[in-house]
Design an enzyme around this catalytic site. Structure first.
Site, PDB file in Angstrom:
ATOM      1  N   LYS A  66       0.821  -1.223   0.000  1.00 58.36           N
ATOM      2  CA  LYS A  66       0.000   0.000   0.000  1.00 58.36           C
ATOM      3  C   LYS A  66       0.849   1.264   0.000  1.00 58.36           C
ATOM      4  O   LYS A  66       0.482   2.263  -0.637  1.00 58.36           O
ATOM      5  CB  LYS A  66      -0.973  -0.011   1.181  1.00 58.36           C
ATOM      6  N   ASP A 103     -10.091   2.159   2.723  1.00 65.06           N
ATOM      7  CA  ASP A 103     -10.102   1.436   3.996  1.00 65.06           C
ATOM      8  C   ASP A 103     -10.874   2.192   5.075  1.00 65.06           C
ATOM      9  O   ASP A 103     -11.697   1.615   5.792  1.00 65.06           O
ATOM     10  CB  ASP A 103      -8.672   1.185   4.487  1.00 65.06           C
TER      11      ASP A 103
END
Length: 269
Positions: A66, A103
């Site tokens: 990420k 997220d």
């Protein structure tokens, strides 16, 4: 020909994302194909380049890439991705790449819509200071949490993260400095559960009425067992997984699928 998407990570064989997005595509009538791609630890950028060259339209990014995905986008990222300095969703269009991070909104939607929890005015303990924590702390603060305490094995890392946010409400603590005061919500953003361990959070952080939430999904982790023994409500991260996937799907396809059936299936397994 179906438009192609993928989840890129290492390891990635365990990922439920292909099944989730297949269910979303079926429910919304979208013609798309979604697969897993395991990138070499030193070959993330090359893997993305190859997938784009082969006609890929977008990708989800999971551990451990990420942070690298954020750098790959070279500044073409959403405000929430920039705040997290991590990207979990890549959008390929007209030769350009955009990055986003779903997220935080996925967690928030699971907490507030699916689990019926209020964030405003609540005291939140966030365990861990890595990419998973960075992706959710901004949305939690924006939702009005009265206080967010970041606890980490390396206190300096938690302190560095806290300084990026509202210092009056976001604080950093070492685990041993947490004391015994309970929190309304305790979120485990560490990967300890994958190794069958629990972060060293004191039992006093939980009380009856506390929500203990582990971002790890599909297993009853030691963290959840510890919280349940202290009288807290325990939830795994399967709802967050479904909701962040739905947000990615919306970015790619322009429609947000209902997650109820997927969430129920994930929890049943």
């Amino acid at each position: 020909m179906s438009e192609r998407y993928a989840v890129i990570g290492n390891p990635v064989a365990h990922s439920k994302s292909p099944w989730i997005h297949a269910e979303f595509a079926r429910a919304t009538g979208q013609d798309m194909a979604y697969t897993r791609i395991e990138a070499p630890l030193e070959g993330f950028a090359r893997t993305v380049d190859e997938f784009r060259a082969a006609g890929g339209r977008g990708a989800n990014v999971t551990l451990p890439f990420k942070d690298e995905a954020y750098r790959y986008c070279r500044g073409a990222v959403s405000a929430r991705a920039r705040l997290a300095q991590a990207v979990n969703t890549l959008i390929f269009e007209s030769g350009a790449v955009r990055g986003d991070n779903t997220d935080g909104v996925g967690l928030l939607r699971d907490l507030t819509v699916n689990l019926g929890r209020t964030i405003a005015g609540r005291h939140v303990l966030l365990l861990g200071a890595g990419g998973a924590a960075r992706g959710v702390i901004g949305p939690l603060a924006d939702a009005g949490a009265a206080r967010i305490v970041i606890a980490n094995r390396t206190p300096a890392k938690a302190a560095a993260l806290a300084r990026r946010f509202d210092g009056a409400r976001v604080q950093a603590r070492a685990y041993e400095a947490l004391g015994e005061a309970p929190f309304d919500i305790v979120i485990n953003a560490t990967s300890a559960g994958l190794a069958g361990k629990a972060p060293p959070v004191p039992r006093g952080a939980f009380r009856p009425g506390t929500l203990a939430y582990d971002m790890v999904y599909g297993r009853d982790t030691p963290f959840l067992a510890m919280a349940r023994a202290a009288g807290a409500e325990a939830q795994d991260g399967s709802g967050m997984l479904a909701e962040q996937a739905a947000e990615s799907f919306l970015l790619w396809r322009g429609v947000r699928p209902d997650t109820a059936a997927v969430r129920a299936a994930l929890r049943a397994h």
